[in-house]
Every structure is written in structure tokens, then in C-alpha cells.
Write an enzyme that holds these catalytic residues in place. Structure first.
Site, mmCIF file in Angstrom:
data_model
loop_
_atom_site.group_PDB
_atom_site.id
_atom_site.type_symbol
_atom_site.label_atom_id
_atom_site.label_comp_id
_atom_site.label_asym_id
_atom_site.label_seq_id
_atom_site.Cartn_x
_atom_site.Cartn_y
_atom_site.Cartn_z
ATOM 1 C CG ASP A 123 23.281 50.272 -1.938
ATOM 2 O OD1 ASP A 123 23.953 50.050 -2.949
ATOM 3 O OD2 ASP A 123 23.704 50.917 -0.956
ATOM 4 C CB CYS A 169 28.578 60.798 -21.550
ATOM 5 S SG CYS A 169 28.174 60.363 -19.848
ATOM 6 C CB CYS A 204 30.486 65.854 -21.374
ATOM 7 S SG CYS A 204 30.623 66.459 -19.682
ATOM 8 C CB CYS A 262 32.462 63.301 -14.115
ATOM 9 S SG CYS A 262 32.471 62.273 -15.592
ATOM 10 C CB CYS A 317 37.861 62.706 -10.163
ATOM 11 S SG CYS A 317 38.302 61.583 -8.810
ATOM 12 C CB CYS A 331 36.463 56.537 -5.226
ATOM 13 S SG CYS A 331 34.899 57.396 -4.994
ATOM 14 C CB CYS A 345 33.325 62.461 -2.721
ATOM 15 S SG CYS A 345 33.876 63.503 -4.087
ATOM 16 C CB CYS A 349 32.371 62.669 -10.378
ATOM 17 S SG CYS A 349 31.782 61.340 -9.332
ATOM 18 C CB CYS A 352 27.057 65.441 -13.975
ATOM 19 S SG CYS A 352 26.193 64.680 -15.369
HETATM 20 FE FE1 SF4 Z 1 28.798 62.193 -18.627
HETATM 21 FE FE2 SF4 Z 1 28.043 63.838 -16.675
HETATM 22 FE FE3 SF4 Z 1 30.544 62.916 -16.757
HETATM 23 FE FE4 SF4 Z 1 29.730 64.708 -18.523
HETATM 24 S S1 SF4 Z 1 29.930 65.009 -16.328
HETATM 25 S S2 SF4 Z 1 30.916 62.840 -18.962
HETATM 26 S S3 SF4 Z 1 27.626 64.088 -18.874
HETATM 27 S S4 SF4 Z 1 28.710 61.699 -16.467
HETATM 28 FE FE1 SF4 Z 2 36.283 61.219 -7.656
HETATM 29 FE FE2 SF4 Z 2 34.654 62.067 -5.717
HETATM 30 FE FE3 SF4 Z 2 33.649 60.960 -7.908
HETATM 31 FE FE4 SF4 Z 2 34.994 59.449 -6.153
HETATM 32 S S1 SF4 Z 2 33.036 60.485 -5.810
HETATM 33 S S2 SF4 Z 2 35.196 59.403 -8.384
HETATM 34 S S3 SF4 Z 2 36.573 60.928 -5.490
HETATM 35 S S4 SF4 Z 2 34.818 62.893 -7.787
#
Ligand code: SF4
Ligand code: SF4
Length: 390
Positions: free
Chosen positions: A140, A194, A197, A200, A204, A220, A247, A250, A254
Site C-alpha cells: 500500500d 466490466c 456494467c 458501481c 455511488c 469519495c 465505504c 461500489c 460489483c
Molecule cells: Fe465493473 Fe464491477 Fe463496476 Fe460492474 S460494478 S462496472 S463489473 S467494477
Molecule cells: Fe463512492 Fe463509496 Fe465507492 Fe467512494 S467507496 S467511490 S463513496 S461508492
């Protein structure tokens, strides 16, 4: 002269024994993500994390981290995600304290130590199969570049939610890299799955994706609750729900995370009680209580005032009138103006007669200008509630 590439079977076996779910190898070639990262910072999307740009050249060129670097071993360790929670269970009903939420990666002790120690064991294995090799482990240390390395090493693709996603393991894993001078067999890069789709992007709550594959960290919840020092922008608070540290939304939505297996590394699930923390109890934590409760835990990074700021916002979002007595006590006794200001916002958002009476009473004795300003903004909500046309 090119060194013969060494087989990685012993490394894979060792990684599995240590609880790593993913392992892949890529050549230590320069990283293109460094240019993306520089543009991302220049556009302001990194918020106060612009400092990450420092040393970007060193990260682009891995030989500057480890002279003579030939290979990078990328590792992934799965962590739990708590989903399918009944959203009603976090609301304050019949006088019960509302519950918050903490991102899955923080439901154990500090992962840096856990993952770093195990990655070092893999490095020892590399040095056993190539005794002249040198190397270093990273956990990280550069959020974007590790995703390019992981994608090149076949761990997963960089998803529209900007997480690295593996077809079988989803995206809930910690990443670690070992940069080594050993010449190892490399893996094939992962491809993007992806497709069409957009789950996510649509889910958000703070609209933090200006476009697919790009995150505006300033919006975020993870950034707002962990990295940001000082007040959370008022216009984003009511979209933050009950999240008090990170959080997962997202990632939760998925489809690739639905197939992810249960994690096995115990240290990463040792604080499951934090999955639904009692918000009113947290709001009254003193310095000593904070230190004791979050020793060796990622939450200590926010410091006490940062966590209580987040808790106040969550109470404002999911709490009710029964929270007003505790909020009133904190508004009159809490030493940190940052916390008092967000408690004032919470009272305004709860919006009951008791909440507005508490704000008016507190305004007379409040000496800090930033808190008075928060109280006035909270009281202005009452005028709007009383006169919707105003
Ligand atoms: Fe890609 Fe997952 Fe977002 Fe769908 S939810 S667009 S599969 S990252
Ligand atoms: Fe949005 Fe939460 Fe993903 Fe940040 S972590 S981009 S606030 S869904």
C-alpha cells in the site's frame, strides 16, 4: 546476457501457505500508470493527497527502488466484506442507538503489519531459490501503481470502480508487491471484464466517478472519512449515510464480488464487532478510550477528533430524536471544535424541535466562530422546514 527465468512454483506454494489468495509475476518494466497518476493529481482529483505525487518518478522506474530490478511479484490477500445488511437495522428505533458502518478492510488489525510480515516470508523464499538476488516488499505504498502491476501480473483488471478485480476472488483484497533482482517466469496480464456494467457508477452515493475508471477522491466517502483533515464539505454530508470509516458500496454492488469466497486469515477478521458500531457510544469516547479501543487498528489514523466528526455525520443521517440528549451533551462538553461543528450539523439534520432548541441554547455559550457558523447553518434548516417556499 539474459538470466534464465526461474520457475515460481515454490513461491506459489509458500504464498498459499501464508494465506495469500492471489500471486502473479510481471517484468519490472517502467509503469505507464505514473502518467495517469500525475494527470489525476493535476486535475485535483487527489484532494489533499497531492503529496502522493512526490516520488512518482521513483515509482515509475522500479530500478530506482531496487537497483537491477527484473521482476515484480504481486500478491493479494482476501478480506471480508459485510454486505446484505438490513438497512433498517442501522436506524434509530424505539430509543436504540443507531449503528454505523466500517469498510470491510478495517474489520481486523492493521493490515500493513500482517501483510508485510507475510510478504517478507515470500521474499525469503525468492532469496532461497536465487541466493544472489536482492529485493524489497511494498504494501500500500502507491495506490495507482500497484493496480497496474497487479493487472500486468494477471491478478485482475482495473475496474470502472478503480479497484483491481479478479474473476474468482472479486476486489476485496490487500495488495503487496515484491520488487526483486531475480529473473522469474512472468504471468499473462489480466483483461477487462466490466463490459457494459455500470452498477458501481450508478450506486455511488456521492457521485465520486467523473467517468468510468476515474475516481474524484474529494467526493469519495473513503477519502472524506479517512484522509481528509478538517470539516467535511457540508453539501456531501447527507449522502454519506452511516459510513464512519471508508465505504464499500461500489465493491458491494460489483457482480464479481458475489462469487468471492470467505477469507481465511484470522487477523483480518478479529474486529468484526466494528461491522455495526454503536454510534452514540463512539461519540462519547475520550482520548484514553479511543487509544485503548483502536490500538493496532486502521481507525487510529483518523485520530479521535476525525472519527468523532464522522460519527456525528452518521448520527445526523441515521439517528433520530432519541439521539438529541447525547448530542446536546457533546455539543456543550466536547473540547474539539471540529466535533462540535459536526454535532451541530447532525442536530440540524435530525430536525426535531428538541434538536433546534439544543442548537439555540448552545449558540449563546459557543466561542468558536466555525462552530457558531455551523449552528447558524443548522438553525437555517428550521426556517426552511417551517416555510418550504422560503
Ligand atoms: Fe465493473 Fe464491477 Fe463496476 Fe460492474 S460494478 S462496472 S463489473 S467494477
Ligand atoms: Fe463512492 Fe463509496 Fe465507492 Fe467512494 S467507496 S467511490 S463513496 S461508492
Amino acid at each position: 546476457m539474459c538470466a534464465k527465468a526461474l520457475a515460481t512454483d515454490p513461491l506459489r506454494l509458500r504464498a498459499q501457505q501464508l494465506g495469500f489468495d492471489l500471486i502473479g509475476v510481471t517484468p519490472a518494466d517502467p509503469l505507464q500508470a505514473a502518467d495517469f497518476f500525475a494527470r489525476w493529481v493535476a486535475l485535483g482529483f487527489a484532494g489533499a493527497m497531492g503529496y502522493l505525487e512526490r516520488g512518482i518518478d521513483r515509482r515509475r522506474n522500479l530500478a530506482r527502488l531496487v537497483p537491477g530490478a527484473r521482476s515484480v511479484i504481486c500478491l493479494g490477500m482476501h478480506y471480508p466484506m459485510v454486505d446484505d445488511r438490513d438497512p433498517n437495522s442501522i436506524r434509530s428505533v424505539d430509543g436504540e442507538s443507531p449503528k454505523g458502518r466500517v469498510a470491510g478492510y478495517a474489520l481486523g488489525d492493521d493490515y500493513h503489519d500482517i501483510v508485510q510480515a507475510r510478504a517478507r516470508s515470500i521474499l525469503e523464499e525468492v532469496q532461497r531459490i536465487d541466493p544472489t538476488s536482492k529485493g524489497r516488499c511494498f504494501v500500500d505504498t502507491a495506490p495507482v501503481l500497484e493496480r497496474e502491476l497487479g493487472q500486468r501480473a494477471g491478478l485482475g483488471w482495473w475496474g470502472k470502480n478503480t479497484c483491481l478485480i479478479n474473476k474468482h476472488r472479486g476486489s476485496a483484497f490487500f495488495l503487496a508487491e515484491i520488487v526483486t533482482t531475480a529473473s522469474l517466469h512472468v504471468d499473462r496480464p489480466a483483461t477487462d471484464h466490466c463490459g457494459t456494467c455500470t452498477h458501481c457508477l450508478d450506486a455511488c452515493p456521492t457521485d465520486a466517478f467523473p467517468e468510468p475508471y476515474v475516481l474524484d477522491a474529494r467526493r469519495c466517502i473513503s477519502y472524506l472519512t479517512i484522509e481528509l483533515r478538517g470539516p467535511i464539505p457540508r453539501h456531501l454530508r447527507s449522502s454519506m449515510g452511516e459510513w464512519i470509516f471508508g465505504c464499500d458500496i461500489c465493491q458491494d454492488v460489483c457482480p464479481w464480488n458475489r462469487r468471492a469466497p470467505t477469507p481465511v486469515v484470522e487477523d483480518l477478521t478479529s474486529r468484526m464487532e466494528l461491522a455495526t458500531p454503536d454510534l452514540l457510544e463512539l461519540l462519547e469516547l475520550d482520548d484514553e478510550g479511543f487509544r485503548r479501543r483502536f490500538r493496532n487498528h486502521p481507525i487510529k489514523r483518523t485520530k479521535r477528533a476525525g472519527l468523532l466528526r464522522n460519527v456525528a455525520v452518521a448520527i445526523g443521517n441515521v439517528g433520530g430524536d432519541s439521539c438529541v440528549p447525547v448530542l446536546a451533551r457533546v455539543l456543550s462538553h466536547e473540547p474539539a471544535a471540529l466535533v462540535r461543528g459536526h454535532v451541530a450539523w447532525a442536530l440540524g439534520n435530525i430536525g426535531s424541535q428538541d434538536a433546534f432548541d439544543t442548537l439555540r441554547a448552545a449558540r449563546n455559550g459557543e466561542a468558536d466562530r466555525s462552530v457558531v457558523e455551523e449552528i447558524d447553518a443548522a438553525l437555517a434548516r428550521q426556517s426552511r422546514l417551517d416555510d418550504p417556499d422560503n
